[in-house]
Design a protein around this motif. Structure first.
Motif, PDB file in Angstrom:
ATOM      1  N   ASN A  33       0.827  -1.200   0.000  1.00 58.16           N
ATOM      2  CA  ASN A  33       0.000   0.000   0.000  1.00 58.16           C
ATOM      3  C   ASN A  33       0.869   1.261   0.000  1.00 58.16           C
ATOM      4  O   ASN A  33       0.531   2.266  -0.652  1.00 58.16           O
ATOM      5  N   ALA A  37       0.773   4.122  -2.839  1.00 55.53           N
ATOM      6  CA  ALA A  37       0.520   5.518  -2.459  1.00 55.53           C
ATOM      7  C   ALA A  37       1.632   6.430  -2.960  1.00 55.53           C
ATOM      8  O   ALA A  37       1.366   7.538  -3.447  1.00 55.53           O
ATOM      9  N   GLY A 240      -5.349   0.819   5.244  1.00 53.05           N
ATOM     10  CA  GLY A 240      -4.352   1.525   4.445  1.00 53.05           C
ATOM     11  C   GLY A 240      -4.051   2.940   4.884  1.00 53.05           C
ATOM     12  O   GLY A 240      -3.194   3.602   4.279  1.00 53.05           O
ATOM     13  N   ALA A 241      -4.701   3.432   5.942  1.00 50.46           N
ATOM     14  CA  ALA A 241      -4.474   4.821   6.357  1.00 50.46           C
ATOM     15  C   ALA A 241      -3.045   5.032   6.838  1.00 50.46           C
ATOM     16  O   ALA A 241      -2.379   6.010   6.459  1.00 50.46           O
ATOM     17  N   THR A 244      -0.642   5.016   3.997  1.00 47.58           N
ATOM     18  CA  THR A 244      -0.703   6.285   3.275  1.00 47.58           C
ATOM     19  C   THR A 244       0.111   7.350   3.998  1.00 47.58           C
ATOM     20  O   THR A 244       0.794   8.159   3.351  1.00 47.58           O
ATOM     21  N   ALA A 283      -4.178  10.663   4.493  1.00 48.83           N
ATOM     22  CA  ALA A 283      -4.813   9.578   5.241  1.00 48.83           C
ATOM     23  C   ALA A 283      -6.326   9.732   5.257  1.00 48.83           C
ATOM     24  O   ALA A 283      -7.066   8.739   5.185  1.00 48.83           O
ATOM     25  N   THR A 286      -7.885   8.334   2.149  1.00 48.11           N
ATOM     26  CA  THR A 286      -7.911   6.869   2.197  1.00 48.11           C
ATOM     27  C   THR A 286      -9.047   6.363   3.083  1.00 48.11           C
ATOM     28  O   THR A 286      -9.731   5.395   2.741  1.00 48.11           O
ATOM     29  N   CYS A 287      -9.250   7.013   4.226  1.00 46.68           N
ATOM     30  CA  CYS A 287     -10.315   6.599   5.150  1.00 46.68           C
ATOM     31  C   CYS A 287     -11.707   6.851   4.590  1.00 46.68           C
ATOM     32  O   CYS A 287     -12.677   6.245   5.054  1.00 46.68           O
ATOM     33  N   ALA A 292      -7.890  -0.210   0.877  1.00 48.51           N
ATOM     34  CA  ALA A 292      -6.683   0.620   0.789  1.00 48.51           C
ATOM     35  C   ALA A 292      -6.643   1.291  -0.581  1.00 48.51           C
ATOM     36  O   ALA A 292      -6.105   0.751  -1.539  1.00 48.51           O
ATOM     37  N   GLN A 293      -7.223   2.476  -0.649  1.00 46.46           N
ATOM     38  CA  GLN A 293      -7.248   3.250  -1.885  1.00 46.46           C
ATOM     39  C   GLN A 293      -6.641   4.615  -1.608  1.00 46.46           C
ATOM     40  O   GLN A 293      -7.342   5.600  -1.376  1.00 46.46           O
ATOM     41  N   PRO A 294      -5.305   4.714  -1.620  1.00 46.19           N
ATOM     42  CA  PRO A 294      -4.652   5.985  -1.306  1.00 46.19           C
ATOM     43  C   PRO A 294      -4.908   7.035  -2.377  1.00 46.19           C
ATOM     44  O   PRO A 294      -5.269   6.705  -3.518  1.00 46.19           O
ATOM     45  N   PRO A 295      -4.707   8.289  -2.042  1.00 43.16           N
ATOM     46  CA  PRO A 295      -5.053   9.379  -2.954  1.00 43.16           C
ATOM     47  C   PRO A 295      -4.025   9.584  -4.072  1.00 43.16           C
ATOM     48  O   PRO A 295      -2.868   9.166  -3.955  1.00 43.16           O
TER      49      PRO A 295
END
Length: 303
Positions: A33, A37, A240-241, A244, A283, A286-287, A292-295
């Motif tokens: 992750n 990210a 994933g926060a 990130t 973070a 992502t939340c 887990a999809q980071p920006p």
């Protein structure tokens, strides 16, 4: 170039409540992750791991490539991919159980050299627990530090994977002389024991502690503390926060040419607050979405 060393696995994420809720596979693993990210934020990144030749392994590699992450340092093997079954509570926090016996990532062997142009290496999570790979990652960490490469560590404790807690805590303390930046959650800090001051005295130039929705605090060698609040967001889950945050810190430090002990020392209060606010923004994005999809860089602005 920032190298991220550690496991890639498949998270099985529940879509509903109860022990028999439907599970949806998602690409994951703390280091994985972090690498994704970094790529999405625009940092040149290399992933260093051992990945299965099965269909899950191919999907993991495809995800890295789509994020712009170089996979030249990925080893392949016929072993299956590690599985992590997530349980999400009412507040969005996640807990995990793992299926790791005989899986590919734990058979990682340390490469002869880091990729050319490596400025930093990031370590953490399951890869530093599961042997024989854990010793290989530890070897890589020590060698990188000895060569003057900036090293980042996020222990990201998974108690269910640690058979001897005291032995792991002792091993953690032995890593600290080889660590430039230590990042951990307040839950990890409580589990490990000790204080930021004690960890700084053992080696790192800075320690960053995350407080969930309450923000982040950085502690530095000069005795200073720098804190920022969390970004307000409707939390879907926290998967994933922390990864990130790792990526945002490394990306922001690279942008400020601060991937060195001297660079960390020269950030100052304004530089640390800017960096921590950037990590908090990343973070929060992502939340705000499942898994887990980071920006991407356009979603969080400049560090």
């Amino acid at each position: 170039m920032i190298v991220v060393a550690g496991e890639a696995l498949i998270d099985l994420v529940p879509r509903g409540t109860g022990p028999l809720a439907d599970l949806t596979p998602a690409l994951g693993g703390g280091p994985y992750n972090t690498a994704v990210a970094l790529g999405r934020l625009g940092s040149p990144a290399v992933f260093c791991s051992r990945v299965s030749e099965d269909a899950f392994g191919q999907a993991l590699l495809d995800g890295l490539r789509q994020a712009g992450v170089d996979v030249c340092a990925v080893q392949r093997g016929p072993e299956p991919t590690t599985l992590a079954v997530a349980t999400v509570s009412g507040d969005g926090s996640a807990a995990y159980s793992f299926y790791v016996e005989g899986t590919a990532d734990r058979l990682f062997t340390a490469p002869a050299a880091l990729p050319a142009g490596t400025r930093a290496v990031s370590f953490g999570t399951c890869s530093l627990v599961l042997e024989p790979g854990a010793s290989a990652y530890e070897e890589l960490m020590r060698r990188a530090a000895a060569q003057g490469v900036f090293t980042a560590l996020d222990p990201n404790i998974r108690p269910g994977l640690i058979p001897d807690a005291d032995a792991y805590r002792a091993r953690f303390r032995r890593w600290l002389p080889s660590v430039s930046l230590l990042k951990l959650s307040e839950e990890d800090a409580r589990w490990l024991g000790g204080t930021p001051g004690e960890w700084l005295a053992a080696g790192p130039s800075a320690v960053v502690v995350t407080h969930g929705g309450d923000g982040l605090t950085a502690y530095t060698r000069d005795g200073a503390e720098h804190s920022v609040p969390g970004e307000k967001v409707d939390v879907v889950d926290t998967i994933g926060a922390g990864d990130t945050v790792n990526a945002a810190l490394l990306h922001g430090l690279a942008a400020q040419d601060a991937l060195s002990p001297q660079g960390l020392a020269e950030l100052g209060a304004a530089g640390w607050r800017r960096l921590l606010r950037f990590a908090a923004r990343a973070a929060a994005v992502t939340c705000s979405r499942a898994g887990a999809q980071p920006p991407y860089a356009a979603e969080v602005g400049e560090p």
